[in-house]
Enzyme design. Structure first.
Site, PDB file in Angstrom:
ATOM      1  N   LYS A 147       0.866  -1.182   0.000  1.00 32.07           N
ATOM      2  CA  LYS A 147       0.000   0.000   0.000  1.00 32.07           C
ATOM      3  C   LYS A 147       0.901   1.230   0.000  1.00 32.07           C
ATOM      4  O   LYS A 147       1.785   1.354   0.846  1.00 32.07           O
ATOM      5  CB  LYS A 147      -0.894  -0.026   1.246  1.00 32.07           C
ATOM      6  CG  LYS A 147      -2.040   0.967   1.199  1.00 32.07           C
ATOM      7  CD  LYS A 147      -3.120   0.539   0.195  1.00 32.07           C
ATOM      8  CE  LYS A 147      -4.374   1.378   0.323  1.00 32.07           C
ATOM      9  NZ  LYS A 147      -5.149   1.045   1.537  1.00 32.07           N
ATOM     10  N   ASN A 204      12.820   5.703   7.687  1.00 33.24           N
ATOM     11  CA  ASN A 204      13.403   4.672   8.549  1.00 33.24           C
ATOM     12  C   ASN A 204      12.459   3.475   8.621  1.00 33.24           C
ATOM     13  O   ASN A 204      11.257   3.653   8.758  1.00 33.24           O
ATOM     14  CB  ASN A 204      13.649   5.233   9.953  1.00 33.24           C
ATOM     15  CG  ASN A 204      14.820   6.184   9.999  1.00 33.24           C
ATOM     16  OD1 ASN A 204      15.882   5.882   9.506  1.00 33.24           O
ATOM     17  ND2 ASN A 204      14.634   7.346  10.627  1.00 33.24           N
ATOM     18  N   HIS A 209      14.670   5.660   0.199  1.00 37.15           N
ATOM     19  CA  HIS A 209      14.023   6.963   0.409  1.00 37.15           C
ATOM     20  C   HIS A 209      12.974   7.224  -0.658  1.00 37.15           C
ATOM     21  O   HIS A 209      12.970   6.604  -1.703  1.00 37.15           O
ATOM     22  CB  HIS A 209      15.066   8.081   0.404  1.00 37.15           C
ATOM     23  CG  HIS A 209      15.933   8.070   1.624  1.00 37.15           C
ATOM     24  ND1 HIS A 209      17.235   7.615   1.609  1.00 37.15           N
ATOM     25  CD2 HIS A 209      15.667   8.426   2.897  1.00 37.15           C
ATOM     26  CE1 HIS A 209      17.743   7.713   2.832  1.00 37.15           C
ATOM     27  NE2 HIS A 209      16.808   8.199   3.632  1.00 37.15           N
TER      28      HIS A 209
END
Length: 530
Positions: free
Chosen positions: A281, A424, A530
Site C-alpha cells: 500500500k 526509517n 528513500h
C-alpha cells in the site's frame, strides 16, 4: 511561411523491422511515389512485385564495408536537407543532380534487442546504426518539407493522410513525426552510451542519458491535477513494465509505482524454495509472508495489517492458483501481479471487472545489476540497483546469546522485507511472516513504536489478546544510533534483532541487547530506501 501540404513524389525506405512494410509501400506506389531502398528492404519490396530503385543507383556509389557505407552520401542527405523554394538550394541540387526526397521511412538496427539477449560485444557494436540516425536527423531538421517515419505504428496514420490529401503530408503531421524521430535517435544513443558505460565499468560516466517509449498516457499522475505517461526503457527485467495485462481497467500512475514495489519485494523469495506473497500500500509492504502454498502465504501476509491491505497491490512469486485467487478477491484489491496464472484463477478474477491482473512470465532476479533514477530540480540521480541479498551477507552475531535456528530464519526473512520498506524502516517477523511494519518515519524509534502498534492491532483484528510482536524478531534497515529503538522492540516482546551495525554507539546498543537477553546479528549492509 512553411507550406502546409507537401506532395510525396519520392520515398527512401530502409528498415530492419519489416512489419507492415510491403502493405505500406503498396499504398505509396498507388499514389505514384517513387520508391528508393537499400539492401534487405529493397529485396523484400522487389520480391513483393514493387518497382523499387536501389540507393546505389541514386548515389552512383556501391554499398560497401558490410553495409556500413550506403546512405552517407550528398545525393541522399542533399535530397533530405534541401529547402524547397530556396533559390540557392535549388541551384545546388540542379548543379549536382540531387533530387528531393519527400518521405523517409527508417527504423534502426536492433541494438536494444542485441544487448537484451546478451549478444557478444562485437555483435552489439555491429548493431549500432550510423546511416539511419544521420538520415533521421536530416529529415527531421527539414520537417517543413520532409516527413520522417521511424515507427511502423505510424504507417496507418500516414496512409489515411495520403488518401485525404491526394498524396501529400500536412505540416502538423510532419512536425509530430519529427519530434518522435528526434526522441527515437536520442533514446537509441542513450541505450548505446549506457551499454558502453556498463561494459567499461563506469558507474558515473561524465554524461548520462536515458530514454523511453510511451507505453500509454496515464489519466493523471500522483494527483488528478498532474499529467503523466508510462514509458518503457526496453529493459527485459520481469515486472510491471513488461507484463501482460489480462484484465481490469487501465493502470494509474500510483498503481504502476506500487505494483513495481510489490513485485520487486516478492522477488527476494526464490519460488523454487517457497511460495511468497507481498501486499503493498502506497509503495510500502503492509504484509509479507512465505508458505507451503500461495493461499497459506496470503493468509499470513494479510494477518499483518488487514486494514491497510484493503485497496492494495498483491504480488506472488509463483503461478497463481484458484485457491489463492479466491482468497485475494474477498477484499477490494487494485492489482494482482504474478509470473503466471492458471485458467481457473483467471476466471475467478474475471468476476471482478476492475481488478487488474498482470502476468510477467517470470520473477526478477534480486541480485541482478541495473540502474535506478530519480529526478531532482535541474537534474537527476542515477545509482545501481540495491542488489544486495541477505543470503550472500556475512552475518556477525554480536551478543552473548546466539539466535536459535528459528530466530535466524526469521531474521533473514525480515531483512529481505526491510530492504523494501521506506526508511526509517522497522519490520517485526515471526514464522516467515511480517507481524508489524513501521515505515518512513523521521525517527527510527518512532518506526519501532509504529511497528509494535501495528503488531498489537493485527493481534486485535485476529481476536488475540497478545501482540503478534511477542516472540517475534526485528529487522532495521540501518543501524540503531541509540539503544532506544532497540529497547522499544524489546518492550514489544521481540527476542532477536538484525541490523547493519556501524554506529558510533554500537557498544551501547549491544550492551542494551545483552541486558534484555536479546540475540543480535549485524549484516554490515544498509538498506536505506528513500
Amino acid at each position: 511561411m512553411p507550406v502546409d501540404l507537401r506532395h510525396v513524389a519520392r520515398a527512401l525506405i530502409s528498415v530492419s523491422d519489416k512489419t507492415g512494410l510491403v502493405e505500406f509501400a503498396r499504398v505509396l506506389a498507388t499514389h505514384g511515389v517513387e520508391l528508393v531502398s537499400t539492401g534487405g528492404t529493397r529485396k523484400a519490396l522487389a520480391e513483393a512485385g514493387l518497382a523499387v530503385r536501389d540507393v546505389a543507383d541514386l548515389t552512383q556509389f556501391p554499398e560497401m564495408m558490410d553495409g556500413r557505407l550506403k546512405t552517407l552520401h550528398p545525393k541522399v542527405h542533399g535530397g533530405l536537407l534541401a529547402i524547397r523554394e530556396n533559390p540557392e538550394h535549388e541551384a545546388a541540387m540542379l548543379a549536382h543532380d540531387i533530387r528531393p526526397i519527400d518521405l523517409l521511412v527508417v527504423n534502426l538496427y536492433p541494438f536494444e534487442s542485441a544487448i537484451a539477449k546478451g549478444a557478444p560485444f562485437e555483435e552489439c557494436v555491429e548493431n549500432i546504426d550510423i546511416g539511419g540516425p544521420a538520415m533521421i536527423r536530416a529529415a527531421s531538421k527539414n520537417h517543413d518539407d520532409v516527413a520522417v517515419v521511424v515507427d511502423s505504428d505510424d504507417y496507418a496514420m500516414l496512409v489515411e493522410e495520403l488518401a485525404a490529401t491526394k498524396g501529400a503530408t500536412r505540416l502538423a503531421t510532419r512536425r509530430r513525426l519529427a519530434q518522435k524521430a528526434f526522441a527515437r535517435t536520442a533514446a537509441y544513443d542513450a541505450a548505446i552510451s549506457n551499454w558502453f558505460a556498463q561494459q567499461l565499468g563506469e558507474a558515473s560516466p561524465p554524461l548520462r542519458a536515458f530514454g523511453g517509449r510511451l507505453a500509454e498516457p496515464m489519466r493523471y499522475g500522483e494527483n488528478p491535477h498532474q499529467s503523466a505517461g508510462f514509458y518503457l526503457t526496453g529493459e527485459k527485467r520481469p515486472g510491471v513494465a513488461t507484463a501482460r495485462q489480462i484484465q481490469g481497467k487501465q493502470l494509474s500512475y500510483n498503481n504502476v509505482n506500487d505494483t513495481d514495489a510489490a513485485f520487486e519485494c516478492v522477488a527476494e523469495f526464490d519460488p523454487a524454495r517457497t511460495a511468497a506473497v507481498v501486499i503493498v500500500k502506497h509503495s510500502n509492504p503492509c504484509g509479507v509472508a512465505e508458505g507451503a502454498t500461495l493461499v497459506e502465504a496470503y493468509a499470513k501476509a494479510l494477518r499483518c495489517d488487514p486494514m491497510s491491505a484493503f485497496g492494495g497491490i498483491v504480488a506472488v512469486n509463483r503461478k497463481l492458483d484458484a485457491d489463492a485467487a479466491r482468497e485475494i478477491v474477498k477484499i477490494f484489491t487494485e492489482v494482482i501481479i504474478a509470473p503466471d496464472a492458471d485458467e481457473e484463477s483467471i476466471s475467478i478474477i474475471g468476476a471482478k471487472k476492475n481488478l487488474r491482473l498482470l502476468l510477467t512470465g517470470g520473477v526478477p532476479d534480486a541480485r541482478a545489476a541495473g540502474l535506478t533514477y530519480r529526478s531532482v530540480s535541474g537534474g537527476f540521480l542515477a545509482q545501481s540497483r540495491d542488489s544486495a541479498v541477505v543470503d550472500e551477507m556475512t552475518l556477525q552475531i554480536v551478543t552473548k546469546r546466539q539466535p536459535t535456528a528459528e530466530e535466524l530464519a526469521d531474521l533473514k526473512f525480515a531483512f529481505r522485507v526491510v530492504k523494501h520498506v521506506k526508511s526509517n524502516a522497522i519490520v517485526y517477523a515471526k514464522g516467515a511472516a511480517t507481524v508489524g511494519i513501521g515505515a518512513g518515519q523521521m525517527s527510527r524509534v518512532d518506526s519501532s513504536r509504529i511497528a509494535a502498534h501495528k503488531a498489537q492491532e493485527a493481534a486485535r483484528a485476529a481476536g488475540l489478546t497478545t501482540s503478534l510482536a511477542k516472540g517475534a524478531v526485528v529487522a532495521s534497515d540501518a543501524f540503531f544510533p541509540f539503544a532506544d529503538g532497540l529497547l522499544a522492540a524489546a518492550e514489544a516482546g521481540a527476542t532477536a534483532v538484525i541490523q547493519p551495525g556501524g554506529s558510533m554507539n554500537d557498544k551501547d546498543v549491544i550492551a542494551a541487547a545483552d541486558a534484555q537477553g536479546l540475540a543480535m546479528v549485524f549484516t554490515g549492509v544498509r538498506h536505506f530506501r528513500h
